[in-house]
Design a protein around this motif. Structure first.
Motif, short mmCIF file in Angstrom:
data_model
loop_
_atom_site.label_atom_id
_atom_site.label_comp_id
_atom_site.label_asym_id
_atom_site.label_seq_id
_atom_site.Cartn_x
_atom_site.Cartn_y
_atom_site.Cartn_z
N LEU A 19 0.82 -1.20 0.00
CA LEU A 19 0.00 0.00 0.00
C LEU A 19 0.86 1.25 0.00
CD1 LEU A 19 -2.78 -1.03 2.51
CD2 LEU A 19 -2.89 -0.95 0.03
N ILE A 20 1.95 1.22 0.76
CA ILE A 20 2.89 2.34 0.76
C ILE A 20 4.30 1.77 0.70
CG2 ILE A 20 1.36 3.90 2.00
CD1 ILE A 20 2.93 3.33 4.54
N ARG A 26 8.21 5.32 6.65
CA ARG A 26 9.11 6.04 7.56
C ARG A 26 8.70 7.51 7.69
NH1 ARG A 26 14.17 2.72 5.51
NH2 ARG A 26 14.18 1.14 7.16
N GLN A 27 8.25 8.10 6.59
CA GLN A 27 7.76 9.48 6.65
C GLN A 27 6.50 9.57 7.50
OE1 GLN A 27 7.32 10.53 2.51
NE2 GLN A 27 9.40 11.32 2.36
N LEU A 32 3.75 11.23 12.41
CA LEU A 32 2.98 10.87 13.60
C LEU A 32 3.73 11.24 14.87
CD1 LEU A 32 1.55 7.43 12.48
CD2 LEU A 32 0.20 9.45 13.08
N THR A 33 5.04 11.04 14.87
CA THR A 33 5.86 11.41 16.03
C THR A 33 5.82 12.92 16.24
OG1 THR A 33 7.30 9.53 15.60
CG2 THR A 33 8.16 11.23 17.04
N HIS A 34 5.81 13.66 15.16
CA HIS A 34 5.75 15.12 15.24
C HIS A 34 4.47 15.58 15.95
CE1 HIS A 34 6.08 19.32 14.03
NE2 HIS A 34 4.84 19.24 13.58
N ILE A 52 4.01 1.18 14.40
CA ILE A 52 4.41 1.05 13.00
C ILE A 52 5.92 0.92 12.88
CG2 ILE A 52 4.48 2.22 10.75
CD1 ILE A 52 1.75 3.47 11.51
N ALA A 53 6.65 1.73 13.63
CA ALA A 53 8.12 1.71 13.55
C ALA A 53 8.67 0.33 13.92
CB ALA A 53 8.70 2.78 14.47
#
Length: 60
Positions: A19-20, A26-27, A32-34, A52-53
């Motif tokens: 899908l990605i 990673r982006q 999301l972390t931001h 996810i990571a």
């Protein structure tokens, strides 16, 4: 009473693309972390980023 006919059709034999891409995943983790902060949504974003990571391969 609603009834639906079963889904049928021809499906391609070629392998499906993800899908990605890994770079996009990673982006998404970075974004999301931001957005992670002390709000409920921020904590959920940070948790999702971590989940996810953990599924991504290590950076080369």
């Amino acid at each position: 009473m609603n009834t639906f006919s079963p889904v049928s059709g021809d499906y391609p034999d070629a392998p499906r693309l993800p899908l990605i891409t890994l770079a996009e995943a990673r982006q998404a983790v970075e974004l999301l972390t931001h957005f992670g902060d002390d709000t409920d949504e921020g904590r959920a974003a940070f948790q999702l980023a971590g989940d996810i990571a953990l599924r991504l391969p290590a950076a080369e």
